[in-house]
Design a protein around this motif. Sequence first.
Motif, mmCIF file in Angstrom:
data_model
loop_
_atom_site.group_PDB
_atom_site.id
_atom_site.type_symbol
_atom_site.label_atom_id
_atom_site.label_comp_id
_atom_site.label_asym_id
_atom_site.label_seq_id
_atom_site.Cartn_x
_atom_site.Cartn_y
_atom_site.Cartn_z
ATOM 1 N N ARG A 53 4.306 6.734 6.774
ATOM 2 C CA ARG A 53 4.030 5.312 6.551
ATOM 3 C C ARG A 53 5.315 4.481 6.630
ATOM 4 N NH1 ARG A 53 -0.621 3.542 3.152
ATOM 5 N NH2 ARG A 53 -2.164 5.206 3.076
ATOM 6 N N ILE A 54 6.395 4.999 6.061
ATOM 7 C CA ILE A 54 7.666 4.265 6.107
ATOM 8 C C ILE A 54 8.102 4.074 7.557
ATOM 9 C CG2 ILE A 54 10.123 4.333 5.530
ATOM 10 C CD1 ILE A 54 9.390 5.901 2.996
ATOM 11 N N GLU A 73 0.830 -1.207 0.000
ATOM 12 C CA GLU A 73 0.000 0.000 0.000
ATOM 13 C C GLU A 73 0.866 1.259 0.000
ATOM 14 O OE1 GLU A 73 -2.920 1.729 3.258
ATOM 15 O OE2 GLU A 73 -3.819 -0.001 2.245
ATOM 16 N N LEU A 74 1.971 1.212 0.722
ATOM 17 C CA LEU A 74 2.911 2.335 0.746
ATOM 18 C C LEU A 74 3.461 2.612 -0.647
ATOM 19 C CD1 LEU A 74 5.070 4.319 1.921
ATOM 20 C CD2 LEU A 74 6.423 2.294 2.511
ATOM 21 N N LEU A 106 6.039 1.580 9.322
ATOM 22 C CA LEU A 106 6.401 0.219 8.908
ATOM 23 C C LEU A 106 7.639 -0.276 9.652
ATOM 24 C CD1 LEU A 106 5.803 -0.287 5.088
ATOM 25 C CD2 LEU A 106 5.754 -2.068 6.813
ATOM 26 N N LEU A 147 12.914 4.349 1.237
ATOM 27 C CA LEU A 147 12.043 3.307 0.679
ATOM 28 C C LEU A 147 12.874 2.168 0.090
ATOM 29 C CD1 LEU A 147 9.084 2.610 0.267
ATOM 30 C CD2 LEU A 147 9.095 3.965 -1.825
ATOM 31 N N THR A 196 1.684 11.335 3.068
ATOM 32 C CA THR A 196 1.713 10.255 4.067
ATOM 33 C C THR A 196 2.847 9.248 3.850
ATOM 34 O OG1 THR A 196 0.193 8.856 2.777
ATOM 35 C CG2 THR A 196 -0.791 10.407 4.346
ATOM 36 N N VAL A 197 3.636 9.427 2.798
ATOM 37 C CA VAL A 197 4.655 8.419 2.470
ATOM 38 C C VAL A 197 5.682 8.263 3.589
ATOM 39 C CG1 VAL A 197 6.608 7.913 0.940
ATOM 40 C CG2 VAL A 197 4.386 8.499 -0.033
ATOM 41 N N THR A 237 0.860 4.109 -2.914
ATOM 42 C CA THR A 237 0.666 5.526 -2.594
ATOM 43 C C THR A 237 1.796 6.375 -3.170
ATOM 44 O OG1 THR A 237 -0.460 4.913 -0.538
ATOM 45 C CG2 THR A 237 0.357 7.161 -0.686
ATOM 46 N N TYR A 238 3.013 5.883 -3.033
ATOM 47 C CA TYR A 238 4.187 6.594 -3.554
ATOM 48 C C TYR A 238 4.104 6.736 -5.074
ATOM 49 C CZ TYR A 238 9.129 7.413 -4.673
ATOM 50 O OH TYR A 238 10.312 7.917 -5.161
#
Length: 275
Positions: free
Chosen positions: A111-112, A66-67, A115, A248, A107-108, A70-71
């Motif tokens: 989110r990272i 999902e991340l 995670l 990422l 939100t990237v 989104t990216y």
Amino acid sequence: MDEKLLDKHMEEMRPYLLKWHREHSVMMLTSPFKTLQYKVGMEGFAKPKDLLCQSYLYSISEAFRELVRTYYYAQAAHQIEVELREKNDILWSNYWKYEMKNYYFRTVIPRIISLLDYVAVMINELSCCEVVKEEGKVYFDPFKSCLKKQKKRAGWLSFKEINELNLILSPIYKDISQSDRNVLRHYRNTSTHRYFVGIDELTVALQKRMLSVKERQKFNIQQTHSYGLSGLPEYSFSELVIIAEKLLNNLDSMLSQLLQMDMIRKSVKLIEEKK
């Protein structure tokens, strides 16, 4: 609401919306991220340790997917933003910049970092909470330091597995400078706990800064902070995207190595997806 105007605008944007979805799909299909090549299979009957691995890794792998999605939505929107700007269509270019690209990219980074915390929680659970006793205090960076200090097996983790985990987790900040790490930390904390952060735009113009001892002595004041109006955005997309891409890539490397560990492969059914 003027529905005719809405329909007109939708018709104008239709080719770009289709292009946006297509570009995103191409990015997903041709992604270099190794972690996306695997799906974690779940089995109903397994040992507690194996069930724990399955549950957490399923959550982690889906969160990573999902991340990345989104990216890539943000990257595809950025391409359209640039294309429209080159056509001198500033109004629609700004729409894709602020309403589309920033919506997804904002939100990237959080989110990272979340995670990374998920990974720390999973490993701590496998240690039966012997690495960090209080579950509410498990965060990736301090957890990584605690894991390095571990000199014997912990819970379900053998000492050999702990050493292997240390090697896998260590390079997470590879090629990321201390100043970049400060940006990551400040951005994540501000956007998560303080306010809606502006990217290439101002959201909170009045900013607080800490006064130095010299300043306080000079003006003979007791206050520790001062406020001032800022004329520049806190962050730019061009700055953040470089840092996010590095992190990422490192996250993908870490997760793909984690999925290849013997203890994981024994516990979890990994389904390799052919491209």
